[in-house]
Every structure is written in C-alpha cells, then in structure tokens.
Write an enzyme that holds these catalytic residues in place. Structure first.
Site, short mmCIF file in Angstrom:
data_model
loop_
_atom_site.label_atom_id
_atom_site.label_comp_id
_atom_site.label_asym_id
_atom_site.label_seq_id
_atom_site.Cartn_x
_atom_site.Cartn_y
_atom_site.Cartn_z
N SER A 136 0.84 -1.20 0.00
CA SER A 136 0.00 0.00 0.00
C SER A 136 0.88 1.25 0.00
CB SER A 136 -0.87 -0.01 1.26
OG SER A 136 -1.43 1.26 1.47
N TYR A 149 -0.07 -0.57 10.19
CA TYR A 149 -0.38 -1.05 8.83
C TYR A 149 0.69 -0.55 7.85
CZ TYR A 149 -3.08 -1.30 4.42
OH TYR A 149 -3.51 -1.54 3.14
#
Ligand SMILES: NC(=O)c1ccc[n+]([C@@H]2O[C@H](COP(=O)([O-])OP(=O)(O)OC[C@H]3O[C@@H](n4cnc5c(N)ncnc54)[C@H](OP(=O)(O)O)[C@@H]3O)[C@@H](O)[C@H]2O)c1
Length: 272
Positions: A136, A149
């Site tokens: 990501s 994350y």
C-alpha cells in the site's frame, strides 16, 4: 498464457480486491487455489473459476502449514503466490492495545512472509516461481491513522526487493504491487458505504486494475508496480524525495478529515 501446469495461490480471495486478482489469473490460464477465512464466498468464486477453495486463517501457523501441505498434495505445489490478504482496523494507534497493533503486523507482514517461506523450497526445487506481494502507498503518503499497517506494508516492499535479488538466479522472482485507493471493491469502498461517504473517481483506481497489474508484474517480471491514477511510480518517488508532501496532500485532498470521520465512526461502533 500460463502453461497448463502453472498453479497460482491467491490469498484474500474471498472478497474485496482478491476476486479481481483471481479472475485475472484464471483468464491467463492459471489453475487457482483460493484462500481466505470465509469458506462460502471462496466456494462460490471457486465454482465460477473452476478453482480449488482452501479456507485458512493465515495468522494461525497450523492453518498455514495445512494449506501449504494441501496445495502440494492436491496440485503438486504452487508456482505463483499472490499475497493479497490484508487490511487495517482504521483506529488510532494509541487507542488500540498492543495486541491489536501486533495483529495488524501478523496479518499484513508476518503471514505473507511466512507463506513465502513455506512455499519457497518447492519453487526452488522446481526451478521456477513468482511471489507477488500486495502493498500500500499508505506509509509513503503518511496516510492518517495507519501506523502499524504502514509499517507492515512498507516492510513488504523491502522483503520483496531482497527476495527478488536472492532467488532470481535460481528461477524464483518476486514483485510488489503498491496500491493507492481502490474505489469499487475492498476495504476503502466498504468503509465509504458504511460511513456514508462517496469515494471520488479522481485519485482512485478500479479493482480490475489490480488484477491487470498482478498479471503484468508476473509476465514482465516487474520489481515494482504502483496502481494509482497517473504516473504512480513517479508520484511515489516524489513522496520519498519530499516526505512533507504526503501530509500536505492529505490535508488538501480532505483525507485527514475523511479519516477523522472514519475513526470517530469506528469509536462510536465500539462504544455503542
Ligand atoms: N482497498 C484499498 O483501497 C487498498 C489500498 C491499498 C492496499 N490495499 C491492500 O489490498 C489487499 C486487499 O485489500 P481489500 O481492500 O480487498 O481488503 P478486504 O476487502 O478487507 O479483503 C481482505 C481479504 O483478506 C482476507 N483476510 C483477512 N484476514 C485474514 C486472515 N486472518 N486469514 C486469511 N485471510 C484473511 C479476507 O478474507 P476473510 O475475511 O474471508 O478471511 C479478504 O479476502 C490488502 O493487502 C490491502 O492492504 C487495499
């Protein structure tokens, strides 16, 4: 087209972006193993794609070992691994317990590294293999409230680069596909619907673009692909050169306000 013997294992195939990756690989001729925790959704996709569904919780080492053993027993091994399973609870770093932060790392970093580690010996023995990790842009653009994350997803970028360098000469390559916001499937889309927000089409990409990028990464043996509108890799490089740009962009694009709304929504859900 993949030759007849090529088997691809797609994680996170039960819902979200994973089914788009699976359809793209099925269209290219791969025999597929689909995994995730939700057996009924996996079975439905497996019926559609004439694939094999093998449910597993990838954060449980016993499940992961059983998945790898079943893939080797039933399909003779895995040639392509797509580590797509992942996600973020969208809560403030300090509001989560340490166990909750560790769970984010377990799903987004440890599980893909563990699965690669478990499948690599078979790939090396056959002299061929490709591992695609779905990462990501969150860490690169300082996307709000994604500390653990972002650490995991940036970790996957480094993992992929070293893996690719170490095993390329023995026939096993690796690619990382770095996603910006995806608009029509997956966690961002689901959150927007839940909270009542509309994801703009500018600045977001369709989920089918991820399926296409995974296939290109394998076929052209790309080290890194970025799925974002416009010149994604250039944007990412600019963010690395000017780390202050991400937060400024988030403010200007309204991402800070949007994520504040999401965080408050999650907080109310937990307290209500
Ligand atoms: N959506 C976006 O805009 C976006 C942006 C950047 C990066 N990404 C990345 O893209 C990938 C796919 O995300 P998504 O948006 O499609 O997420 P999603 O809709 O939440 O789907 C996540 C997938 O991972 C599986 N999964 C979750 N926990 C698991 C576990 N413990 N064991 C096994 N499987 C598990 C889920 O299946 P079960 O629930 O059935 O287990 C599901 O198939 C992730 O790696 C995510 O970080 C997404």
């Amino acid at each position: 087209m993949a030759d007849q013997a090529q088997v691809a294992l797609v994680t996170g195939a039960s819902h979200g972006i994973g089914p788009y990756i699976a359809r793209s690989l099925a269209g290219a001729g791969y025999r597929l193993i689909l995994t995730g925790r939700s057996a009924s959704e996996l079975n439905a996709l497996a019926d559609e794609l004439h694939a094999v569904a093998m449910p597993a919780d990838l954060t449980r080492p016993d499940d992961l070992a059983a998945l790898v053993a079943a893939a080797e027993r039933e399909l003779g091994g895995v040639d392509v691994l797509v580590n797509n399973a992942g996600g973020d609870p969208q809560r403030e770093f300090d509001a989560m317990t340490w166990d909750q932060n560790q769970a984010i790392i377990a799903l987004n970093a440890l599980a893909p590294i563990h699965l690669a580690h478990a499948l690599l010996p078979g790939m090396l023995a056959r002299g061929r293999g490709h591992i695609v990790n779905i990462s990501s842009i969150a860490g690169r653009v300082s996307f709000p409230y994604t500390e653990a994350y972002a650490a995991a997803k940036d970790g996957l970028i480094g993992f992929t680069r070293v893996l690719r360098n170490d095993y390329g000469a023995r026939g096993v390559s690796a690619s990382v596909v770095i996603l910006g916001a995806i608009r029509d499937a997956g966690q961002g889309d689901r959150t927007a619907k839940e909270v009542g927000l509309k994801l703009p089409s500018a600045g977001t990409s369709p989920a089918r673009a991820v399926g296409r990028a995974v296939l290109t990464a394998i076929n052209k043996d790309k080290a890194e692909m970025v799925v974002m509108p416009g010149p994604g890799r250039v944007l990412k490089a600019v963010m690395d050169l000017f780390p202050g740009l991400g937060p400024a962009m988030n403010r200007a694009a309204g991402a800070d306000d949007t994520m504040r709304t999401v965080i408050e929504f999650r907080k109310q859900r937990l307290n209500g």
